[in-house]
Design a protein around this motif. Structure first.
Motif, PDB file in Angstrom:
ATOM      1  N   ILE A 140       0.820  -1.273   0.095  1.00 20.03           N
ATOM      2  CA  ILE A 140      -0.028  -0.049  -0.143  1.00 20.03           C
ATOM      3  C   ILE A 140       0.862   1.182   0.028  1.00 20.03           C
ATOM      4  CG2 ILE A 140      -1.720   1.426   1.154  1.00 20.03           C
ATOM      5  CD1 ILE A 140      -2.674  -1.454   2.320  1.00 20.03           C
ATOM      6  N   TYR A 141       0.473   2.275  -0.906  1.00 21.03           N
ATOM      7  CA  TYR A 141       1.471   3.371  -1.038  1.00 21.03           C
ATOM      8  C   TYR A 141       0.468   4.777  -0.734  1.00 21.03           C
ATOM      9  CZ  TYR A 141       4.242   7.310  -2.942  1.00 21.03           C
ATOM     10  OH  TYR A 141       4.963   8.399  -3.024  1.00 21.03           O
ATOM     11  N   VAL A 142       0.850   5.484   0.414  1.00 23.51           N
ATOM     12  CA  VAL A 142      -0.022   6.574   0.837  1.00 23.51           C
ATOM     13  C   VAL A 142       1.584   7.472   1.049  1.00 23.51           C
ATOM     14  CG1 VAL A 142      -1.268   7.570   2.520  1.00 23.51           C
ATOM     15  CG2 VAL A 142      -1.496   5.181   2.005  1.00 23.51           C
ATOM     16  N   ARG A 143       1.268   8.586   0.777  1.00 24.22           N
ATOM     17  CA  ARG A 143       2.111   9.776   1.120  1.00 24.22           C
ATOM     18  C   ARG A 143       2.099  10.095   2.728  1.00 24.22           C
ATOM     19  NH1 ARG A 143       1.766  13.945  -4.010  1.00 24.22           N
ATOM     20  NH2 ARG A 143       2.611  12.780  -5.620  1.00 24.22           N
ATOM     21  N   GLY A 144       0.842  10.459   3.384  1.00 26.96           N
ATOM     22  CA  GLY A 144       0.859  10.906   4.547  1.00 26.96           C
ATOM     23  C   GLY A 144       0.045  12.150   4.558  1.00 26.96           C
ATOM     24  N   HIS A 145       0.176  13.011   5.408  1.00 30.20           N
ATOM     25  CA  HIS A 145      -0.416  14.272   5.494  1.00 30.20           C
ATOM     26  C   HIS A 145       0.621  15.101   5.487  1.00 30.20           C
ATOM     27  CE1 HIS A 145      -2.612  17.912   7.013  1.00 30.20           C
ATOM     28  NE2 HIS A 145      -3.808  17.181   6.649  1.00 30.20           N
ATOM     29  N   PRO A 146       0.744  16.612   5.097  1.00 30.26           N
ATOM     30  CA  PRO A 146       1.821  17.485   4.993  1.00 30.26           C
ATOM     31  C   PRO A 146       2.123  18.009   6.295  1.00 30.26           C
ATOM     32  CG  PRO A 146       0.128  18.120   3.391  1.00 30.26           C
ATOM     33  CD  PRO A 146      -0.304  16.879   4.066  1.00 30.26           C
ATOM     34  N   GLN A 147       1.217  18.065   7.379  1.00 26.64           N
ATOM     35  CA  GLN A 147       1.459  18.449   8.631  1.00 26.64           C
ATOM     36  C   GLN A 147       2.065  17.232   9.671  1.00 26.64           C
ATOM     37  OE1 GLN A 147       0.476  21.222   9.543  1.00 26.64           O
ATOM     38  NE2 GLN A 147       1.562  21.007  11.728  1.00 26.64           N
ATOM     39  N   ASP A 148       2.272  16.000   9.038  1.00 27.66           N
ATOM     40  CA  ASP A 148       3.079  14.961   9.543  1.00 27.66           C
ATOM     41  C   ASP A 148       4.659  15.430   9.509  1.00 27.66           C
ATOM     42  OD1 ASP A 148       0.858  13.164   9.898  1.00 27.66           O
ATOM     43  OD2 ASP A 148       1.095  12.269   7.875  1.00 27.66           O
ATOM     44  N   GLY A 213      -6.499   8.300  -2.887  1.00 27.04           N
ATOM     45  CA  GLY A 213      -5.805   7.169  -2.453  1.00 27.04           C
ATOM     46  C   GLY A 213      -4.417   7.452  -2.285  1.00 27.04           C
ATOM     47  N   VAL A 214      -3.585   8.579  -2.412  1.00 24.89           N
ATOM     48  CA  VAL A 214      -2.155   8.810  -2.176  1.00 24.89           C
ATOM     49  C   VAL A 214      -2.069   9.757  -0.977  1.00 24.89           C
ATOM     50  CG1 VAL A 214      -0.162   9.932  -3.221  1.00 24.89           C
ATOM     51  CG2 VAL A 214      -1.952   8.429  -4.679  1.00 24.89           C
ATOM     52  N   ASN A 215      -2.772  10.965  -1.151  1.00 25.26           N
ATOM     53  CA  ASN A 215      -2.798  11.659   0.164  1.00 25.26           C
ATOM     54  C   ASN A 215      -3.919  11.115   1.365  1.00 25.26           C
ATOM     55  OD1 ASN A 215      -0.654  13.835  -0.816  1.00 25.26           O
ATOM     56  ND2 ASN A 215      -2.396  13.928  -2.517  1.00 25.26           N
ATOM     57  N   SER A 216      -3.184  11.468   2.333  1.00 32.35           N
ATOM     58  CA  SER A 216      -4.160  10.904   3.633  1.00 32.35           C
ATOM     59  C   SER A 216      -5.260  12.134   3.791  1.00 32.35           C
ATOM     60  CB  SER A 216      -3.197  10.752   4.880  1.00 32.35           C
ATOM     61  OG  SER A 216      -2.343   9.853   4.753  1.00 32.35           O
ATOM     62  N   GLU A 217      -6.271  12.042   3.036  1.00 28.77           N
ATOM     63  CA  GLU A 217      -7.035  13.027   3.056  1.00 28.77           C
ATOM     64  C   GLU A 217      -8.544  12.386   3.663  1.00 28.77           C
ATOM     65  OE1 GLU A 217      -7.584  14.208  -0.890  1.00 28.77           O
ATOM     66  OE2 GLU A 217      -6.088  15.494  -0.858  1.00 28.77           O
ATOM     67  N   PRO A 218      -9.344  13.065   4.402  1.00 36.24           N
ATOM     68  CA  PRO A 218     -10.547  12.227   4.926  1.00 36.24           C
ATOM     69  C   PRO A 218     -11.415  11.808   3.861  1.00 36.24           C
ATOM     70  CG  PRO A 218     -10.353  14.516   5.831  1.00 36.24           C
ATOM     71  CD  PRO A 218      -9.252  14.342   4.940  1.00 36.24           C
ATOM     72  N   SER A 221     -11.036   5.405  -0.506  1.00 39.26           N
ATOM     73  CA  SER A 221     -10.276   5.119  -1.901  1.00 39.26           C
ATOM     74  C   SER A 221     -10.162   3.709  -1.772  1.00 39.26           C
ATOM     75  CB  SER A 221      -9.232   6.154  -1.971  1.00 39.26           C
ATOM     76  OG  SER A 221      -7.976   5.712  -1.354  1.00 39.26           O
ATOM     77  N   ALA A 222      -9.890   3.211  -3.140  1.00 42.15           N
ATOM     78  CA  ALA A 222      -9.230   2.089  -3.308  1.00 42.15           C
ATOM     79  C   ALA A 222      -7.940   2.229  -3.149  1.00 42.15           C
ATOM     80  CB  ALA A 222      -9.614   1.502  -4.817  1.00 42.15           C
ATOM     81  N   THR A 223      -7.248   1.266  -2.831  1.00 37.34           N
ATOM     82  CA  THR A 223      -5.693   1.547  -2.456  1.00 37.34           C
ATOM     83  C   THR A 223      -4.955   1.602  -3.761  1.00 37.34           C
ATOM     84  OG1 THR A 223      -5.308  -1.029  -2.481  1.00 37.34           O
ATOM     85  CG2 THR A 223      -5.696   0.194  -0.341  1.00 37.34           C
ATOM     86  N   LYS A 224      -3.956   2.424  -3.435  1.00 32.13           N
ATOM     87  CA  LYS A 224      -2.755   2.263  -4.532  1.00 32.13           C
ATOM     88  C   LYS A 224      -1.668   1.546  -4.198  1.00 32.13           C
ATOM     89  CE  LYS A 224      -4.357   5.900  -6.958  1.00 32.13           C
ATOM     90  NZ  LYS A 224      -4.571   6.050  -8.656  1.00 32.13           N
ATOM     91  N   GLY A 372      -4.359  -7.759  -0.619  1.00 31.50           N
ATOM     92  CA  GLY A 372      -4.952  -7.919   0.550  1.00 31.50           C
ATOM     93  C   GLY A 372      -5.867  -6.861   1.166  1.00 31.50           C
ATOM     94  N   CYS A 373      -5.332  -5.716   1.144  1.00 26.72           N
ATOM     95  CA  CYS A 373      -6.096  -4.748   1.842  1.00 26.72           C
ATOM     96  C   CYS A 373      -6.577  -3.899   0.459  1.00 26.72           C
ATOM     97  CB  CYS A 373      -5.187  -3.677   2.841  1.00 26.72           C
ATOM     98  SG  CYS A 373      -6.160  -2.010   3.147  1.00 26.72           S
ATOM     99  N   GLU A 374      -7.837  -3.901   0.267  1.00 25.42           N
ATOM    100  CA  GLU A 374      -8.447  -3.224  -0.810  1.00 25.42           C
ATOM    101  C   GLU A 374      -8.891  -1.779  -0.824  1.00 25.42           C
ATOM    102  OE1 GLU A 374     -10.293  -7.550  -2.893  1.00 25.42           O
ATOM    103  OE2 GLU A 374     -11.535  -5.982  -2.120  1.00 25.42           O
ATOM    104  N   SER A 375      -9.217  -1.567   0.138  1.00 24.03           N
ATOM    105  CA  SER A 375      -9.493   0.058   0.101  1.00 24.03           C
ATOM    106  C   SER A 375      -9.158   0.365   1.908  1.00 24.03           C
ATOM    107  CB  SER A 375     -11.113   0.169   0.663  1.00 24.03           C
ATOM    108  OG  SER A 375     -11.459  -0.666  -0.660  1.00 24.03           O
ATOM    109  N   VAL A 376      -8.837   1.867   1.761  1.00 22.75           N
ATOM    110  CA  VAL A 376      -8.475   2.714   2.894  1.00 22.75           C
ATOM    111  C   VAL A 376      -9.455   3.685   3.325  1.00 22.75           C
ATOM    112  CG1 VAL A 376      -6.104   1.895   2.743  1.00 22.75           C
ATOM    113  CG2 VAL A 376      -6.878   3.737   1.523  1.00 22.75           C
ATOM    114  N   GLY A 377      -9.630   4.161   4.501  1.00 17.82           N
ATOM    115  CA  GLY A 377     -10.257   5.382   4.619  1.00 17.82           C
ATOM    116  C   GLY A 377      -9.589   6.139   5.787  1.00 17.82           C
TER     117      GLY A 377
END
Length: 604
Positions: A140-148, A213-218, A221-224, A372-377
């Motif tokens: 799973i690829y997520v950038r995270g939040h800019p505030q991190d 699906g890339v940025n940790s926004e509320p 999304s389907a996973t990248k 395995g993990c198909e969606s994230v929220g």
């Protein structure tokens, strides 16, 4: 008929798992004897510009970027063996866990969590193979939040996300113009079950939007995923594809310590290869990328760490630094918490189908490409800028194989299996509520000064009440999802079987769920922090008080990002490679382009 009997598919699955386990041993020992055959290659007297320890995502990126300069000679040392193309099949990753390609780490027994797991310990799979843990994870690829990242560099006077972080994300990610220069391919999933769309629809019913699906926004999304043409694609595979002659890779080589001069300048490493001890030199730098467990272990074995701890083990302390502290992990719970009246179109029957195998090998698609993990929220409260809770949605649970294999990976013992999972009727799915920014902190400590001895890992799960509260918020949100029309059409319900150890509490009350999460505490396999930025390393990724000694991997993250940390780790590796190349601190980088300030920078 056998083709409609679940027991038949479980029997075939057990046979397949056992045969594949034998195959993994064959691959491992084949690599071992290949190394044995080339033993005459003597590394003792070799000298390199840089030595990178560990071929995981971070180490592979750093080694590849440093070797882009043809005049620089780089040695990449991996403790594990090499794999092959079969191990790049995405669904194979579960069978790599607890195998010869896994370090098979276990935590110490937990005081506040994991109370229902076997021996109260958490299993921590980590890759012992070229490609590292990226060969075992969900891709799973997520950038995270800019505030991190702003929080990580809060002591930096001129930090700017769009200048100091975002360009490195863009550099490592694949696109139409940088396919040969990127570090990893980020793609949409080639396959997903019907449950994924149902859950996304349920999110819309509750007012949650769709995210990219890339940025940790509320939103959902389907996973990248880090995948290419249906294959798992790690930064090591990209390194291998573009490998230069000035980059040497050796496997089955365990680094035992960093060699330091009296002024704390790193000049090489000591390692064992096929039971022989070697010393290899580095003229410009040693970069530890051995992971959140391996890097602090090597530092402490080298005399860099908490002074009292090292003295207790009779290791001469050289630098007193908080190495191994600040350990944190994305804690979760909820495996098999949802039952379904109708089974999803992603189960053993689909996985074992010859048609699924044909689809994969012919076209790189189908169930075998599932991460395995198909969606994230992601969810945040009104007064929080960054998400505090993540959902990871899986179309199956631990009970899918009848307790033959998957339960052992998690640490589900016989009592827990018989008292809970075996009593579940019908199919299950899993929604994992993940605490994105836990307050609990743990440690990694040496058990002995023998480099082959696994260290003591104590994540100290759920020591802080905040972590429990977020998990409970997640369970309440799961219950809201189950009341939506899409989930009702699936016949999705809360698993009403009382969890062993919590039988005396009224089901679906706060005391019950507190008991549940403390008994059934799971790792998301996202540990970070044991060589943290600002505590152990400086902004140039150099270990404080040393020269030419760097750490670049998940251990340097001072806190967890808002989402799966693989993306943030790879971004930091891109950033570190550039800094190490030019030997500049972050605060000096901009001055290096000016001749006026060249003498104040150590760029070359």
């Amino acid at each position: 008929m056998c083709c409609s009997n679940p027991a038949f598919y479980i029997s075939v699955y057990v046979l397949a798992v056992n045969l594949f386990g034998l195959y993994l041993r064959f691959v491992y020992f084949h690599n071992y004897f290949e190394c044995f055959a080339c033993r005459e290659l003597d590394f003792k007297d070799q000298a390199y510009d840089y030595i990178v320890v560990g071929s995981g995502s971070a180490g592979s990126i750093v080694a590849r970027r440093l070797a882009e300069n043809p005049s620089v000679k780089v040695l990449l040392i991996e403790a594990g063996a090499s794999g092959n193309g079969i191990l790049q099949i995405p669904t194979v990753s579960l069978m790599l866990q607890d195998s010869v390609f896994d370090w098979q780490y276990r935590t110490v027994p937990q005081k506040h969590a994991c109370l229902g797991l076997d021996k109260k310990v958490s299993h921590w799979p980590m890759g012992k193979i070229l490609g590292g843990t990226a060969m075992l994870n969900n891709m799973i690829y997520v950038r995270g939040h800019p505030q991190d990242f702003a929080e990580w560099y809060k002591d930096s006077c001129n930090f700017n996300y769009t200048i100091d972080v975002l360009p490195y994300f863009k550099k490592l990610e694949s696109n139409e113009t940088n396919k040969h220069k990127c570090s990893v391919f980020v793609e949409d999933m080639p396959f997903k079950s019907n449950l994924s769309d149902y859950f996304l629809q349920a999110g819309l019913c509750l007012g949650f939007g769709l995210s990219d699906g890339v940025n940790s926004e509320p939103g959902f999304s389907a996973t990248k995923v880090t995948m290419r043409n249906g294959q798992r694609w790690t930064p090591y595979h990209q390194l291998e594809k573009t490998k230069k002659r000035n980059l040497v890779v050796i496997t089955n080589s365990l680094v035992e310590k960093v060699l330091l001069k009296s002024n704390y300048e790193a000049y090489g490493v000591k390692y064992t290869h096929l039971d022989e001890t070697y010393y290899v030199r580095a003229t410009k730098g040693v970069i530890l990328s051995a992971g959140v467990i391996g890097s602090p272990k090597i530092l402490m074995l080298s005399g860099i760490g908490p002074k009292k701890h090292l003295e207790k083990l009779k290791i001469a302390p050289r630098l007193d630094l908080p190495v191994g502290e600040n350990l944190q992990d994305h804690v979760t719970t909820g495996l098999d918490l949802i039952t379904l009246e109708a089974p999803p179109d992603m189960g053993l029957q689909q996985m074992l189908s010859p048609w699924s195998a044909s689809r994969y090998f012919l076209w790189g698609e189908g169930p075998w490409t599932s991460p395995g993990c198909e969606s994230v929220g992601f969810f945040n409260s009104e007064d929080e800028k960054i998400p505090e809770l993540q959902f990871m949605i899986l179309p199956y649970g631990a009970a899918i194989d009848g307790g033959s294999y998957l339960r052992g990976l998690v640490g589900i013992g016989e009592r827990l299996w018989e008292g809970y999972f075996r009593r579940v009727n019908g199919s299950t799915m899993t929604v994992l509520p993940v605490v994105l920014h836990p307050k609990s902190r743990g440690t990694v400590r040496l058990k002995s000064k023998d480099p082959r001895t696994p260290p003591l890992i104590d994540p100290n799960y759920l020591a802080e009440g905040y972590d429990v509260d977020i998990l409970l918020e997640g369970i309440e949100l799961v219950k809201e999802f189950l009341e939506t029309p899409p989930m009702r059409r699936l016949g999705a319900k809360l698993n009403a079987v009382k969890f062993p150890g919590c039988e005396g509490l009224e089901f679906d009350t706060r005391p019950y769920w507190v008991c549940y999460v403390r008994h059934f505490t799971l790792s998301s396999y996202h540990p970070v922090g044991t060589c943290a930025l600002g505590r152990v390393i400086d902004e140039g990724f150099q270990v404080k008080g040393t020269n030419k000694l760097y750490v670049v991997d998940g251990s340097v993250l001072p806190s967890l990002p808002s989402g799966n940390p693989q993306g943030a780790i790879m971004m930091m590796a891109e950033r570190a490679a550039e800094i190490i190349k030019h030997h500049c601190w972050l605060s000096q980088r901009r001055c290096c382009s000016s001749d006026v300030f060249q003498d104040q920078c150590s760029c070359y």
